[in-house]
Design a protein around this motif. Structure first.
Motif, mmCIF file in Angstrom:
data_model
loop_
_atom_site.group_PDB
_atom_site.id
_atom_site.type_symbol
_atom_site.label_atom_id
_atom_site.label_comp_id
_atom_site.label_asym_id
_atom_site.label_seq_id
_atom_site.Cartn_x
_atom_site.Cartn_y
_atom_site.Cartn_z
ATOM 1 N N PHE A 94 -31.034 -22.572 -8.267
ATOM 2 C CA PHE A 94 -30.265 -23.190 -9.488
ATOM 3 C C PHE A 94 -29.966 -21.743 -10.202
ATOM 4 N N GLU A 95 -28.655 -21.710 -11.008
ATOM 5 C CA GLU A 95 -28.338 -20.578 -11.659
ATOM 6 C C GLU A 95 -27.820 -21.054 -12.944
ATOM 7 N N THR A 96 -27.774 -19.913 -14.032
ATOM 8 C CA THR A 96 -27.296 -20.281 -15.433
ATOM 9 C C THR A 96 -26.669 -18.903 -15.691
ATOM 10 N N SER A 97 -25.535 -18.662 -16.245
ATOM 11 C CA SER A 97 -24.996 -17.453 -16.586
ATOM 12 C C SER A 97 -24.634 -17.574 -18.154
ATOM 13 N N TYR A 98 -24.604 -16.660 -18.957
ATOM 14 C CA TYR A 98 -24.198 -16.550 -20.490
ATOM 15 C C TYR A 98 -23.532 -15.216 -20.504
ATOM 16 N N GLY A 99 -22.111 -15.620 -21.177
ATOM 17 C CA GLY A 99 -21.052 -14.618 -21.386
ATOM 18 C C GLY A 99 -21.792 -13.183 -22.274
ATOM 19 N N LEU A 100 -21.066 -12.170 -21.865
ATOM 20 C CA LEU A 100 -21.667 -10.875 -22.549
ATOM 21 C C LEU A 100 -20.536 -10.618 -23.408
ATOM 22 N N VAL A 113 -11.012 -15.197 -24.521
ATOM 23 C CA VAL A 113 -11.841 -16.281 -23.862
ATOM 24 C C VAL A 113 -13.268 -15.961 -23.678
ATOM 25 N N GLU A 114 -14.324 -16.537 -23.681
ATOM 26 C CA GLU A 114 -15.491 -16.063 -23.615
ATOM 27 C C GLU A 114 -16.349 -17.476 -22.961
ATOM 28 N N LEU A 115 -17.292 -16.720 -21.999
ATOM 29 C CA LEU A 115 -18.083 -17.818 -21.345
ATOM 30 C C LEU A 115 -19.352 -18.211 -22.160
ATOM 31 N N GLU A 116 -19.356 -19.286 -22.483
ATOM 32 C CA GLU A 116 -20.625 -19.826 -23.603
ATOM 33 C C GLU A 116 -21.784 -20.031 -22.512
ATOM 34 N N THR A 117 -21.788 -21.052 -21.293
ATOM 35 C CA THR A 117 -22.599 -21.215 -20.583
ATOM 36 C C THR A 117 -21.951 -21.594 -19.243
ATOM 37 N N GLU A 147 -18.712 -23.866 -19.751
ATOM 38 C CA GLU A 147 -18.069 -24.075 -20.880
ATOM 39 C C GLU A 147 -17.445 -22.874 -21.435
ATOM 40 N N LEU A 148 -16.375 -22.870 -21.574
ATOM 41 C CA LEU A 148 -15.723 -21.469 -22.296
ATOM 42 C C LEU A 148 -15.144 -21.858 -23.631
ATOM 43 N N ALA A 198 -5.622 -16.255 -32.949
ATOM 44 C CA ALA A 198 -5.375 -16.205 -34.239
ATOM 45 C C ALA A 198 -6.293 -17.014 -35.202
ATOM 46 N N GLY A 199 -7.370 -16.896 -34.834
ATOM 47 C CA GLY A 199 -8.766 -17.586 -35.607
ATOM 48 C C GLY A 199 -8.897 -18.816 -35.275
ATOM 49 N N LEU A 200 -8.062 -19.465 -34.411
ATOM 50 C CA LEU A 200 -8.332 -21.037 -34.158
ATOM 51 C C LEU A 200 -8.978 -20.930 -32.781
ATOM 52 N N SER A 201 -10.352 -21.690 -32.811
ATOM 53 C CA SER A 201 -11.054 -21.497 -31.339
ATOM 54 C C SER A 201 -11.054 -23.178 -30.694
ATOM 55 N N SER A 202 -11.181 -23.185 -29.556
ATOM 56 C CA SER A 202 -11.515 -24.483 -28.765
ATOM 57 C C SER A 202 -12.504 -24.386 -27.771
ATOM 58 N N ASP A 203 -13.263 -25.180 -27.304
ATOM 59 C CA ASP A 203 -13.988 -25.247 -26.142
ATOM 60 C C ASP A 203 -13.388 -26.031 -25.057
ATOM 61 N N ALA A 204 -13.560 -25.417 -23.791
ATOM 62 C CA ALA A 204 -13.089 -26.160 -22.594
ATOM 63 C C ALA A 204 -14.100 -26.308 -21.600
ATOM 64 N N GLU A 205 -14.556 -27.381 -21.023
ATOM 65 C CA GLU A 205 -15.465 -27.412 -20.104
ATOM 66 C C GLU A 205 -14.791 -27.514 -18.747
ATOM 67 N N THR A 206 -15.486 -26.752 -17.771
ATOM 68 C CA THR A 206 -14.855 -26.671 -16.224
ATOM 69 C C THR A 206 -16.067 -27.237 -15.554
ATOM 70 N N ASP A 207 -15.721 -27.674 -14.280
ATOM 71 C CA ASP A 207 -16.616 -27.997 -13.397
ATOM 72 C C ASP A 207 -15.986 -27.918 -12.002
ATOM 73 N N GLY A 208 -16.551 -27.892 -10.890
ATOM 74 C CA GLY A 208 -16.071 -27.975 -9.568
ATOM 75 C C GLY A 208 -17.057 -27.533 -8.652
ATOM 76 N N PHE A 209 -16.592 -27.572 -7.172
ATOM 77 C CA PHE A 209 -17.009 -27.150 -6.287
ATOM 78 C C PHE A 209 -17.463 -25.720 -6.074
ATOM 79 N N ALA A 210 -18.605 -25.431 -5.529
ATOM 80 C CA ALA A 210 -18.682 -23.923 -5.516
ATOM 81 C C ALA A 210 -19.376 -23.545 -4.178
ATOM 82 N N PHE A 211 -18.768 -22.075 -3.601
ATOM 83 C CA PHE A 211 -19.310 -21.802 -2.246
ATOM 84 C C PHE A 211 -19.429 -20.244 -2.305
#
Length: 177
Positions: A60-66, A79-83, A111-112, A117-130
């Motif tokens: 299992f892995e987890t990543s957090y944006g720097l 853009v920033e990687l949340e988790t 989650e990105l 211009a001061g407005l932010s939004s979250d986007a969830e991504t998912d998918g197959f990884a190899f």
């Protein structure tokens, strides 16, 4: 996504006593670079895994944006990687006593956060990884690992998917080869 992350964590914790009794546990910690067609994001990546057999395991892995990175060809958008959370089945093949090549197949959710211009939004991504990589054990319990992972994201904005390159320190517990 937080519910899925909690379920993955609880499933891993439930398997821990059985895994400890029957196999080798390991931890990885390092840095990753998440690269899409539009941005490159640096992240801290932590992994925990178990070798169920000398040739097969799970991790299992987890990543957090720097930090936030500017999106290419944009007017200051960032853009920033949340988790990011992922689970993989890992195949290993020893080339020498201390050097393994590995391949992994799994699923990733992330989650990105984007801001313009001061407005932010979250986007969830998912998918197959190899991915593919290698691991060199400097001592019986400490080594280094480098790998490449491709995440096929099911998102119109990330048609090109995400390429991840990681380098990490490895700490193994239990029996060694």
């Amino acid at each position: 996504m937080k519910t899925l992350a909690m379920a993955i964590t609880l499933a891993g914790a439930a398997m821990l006593p059985t895994a400890t009794a029957q196999s080798d546990l390991y931890l990885n910690g390092g840095v990753s670079v998440f690269d899409s067609d539009d941005a490159t994001i640096n992240a801290l990546t932590l992994r925990g895994g178990v070798e169920l057999h000398p040739l097969l395991g799970a991790e299992f892995e987890t990543s957090y944006g720097l930090g936030a990175e500017e999106i290419d060809d944009s007017d200051g958008a960032e853009v920033e990687l949340e988790t990011q959370f992922a689970g993989f089945v890992v195949g290993r093949y020893p080339l020498t006593r201390r050097l393994d090549v590995l391949g992994r197949v799994g699923y990733s959710v992330g989650e990105l956060q984007t801001s313009t211009a001061g407005l932010s939004s979250d986007a969830e991504t998912d998918g197959f990884a190899f991915g593919l990589g290698s691991e060199y054990m400097i001592t019986d319990n400490f080594g280094i690992r480098g790998d490449y992972t491709r995440i096929e994201v099911d998102d119109d904005q990330l048609d090109g998917g995400i390429n991840v390159i990681a380098i990490a320190g490895v700490l193994k517990f239990g029996d060694v080869r």
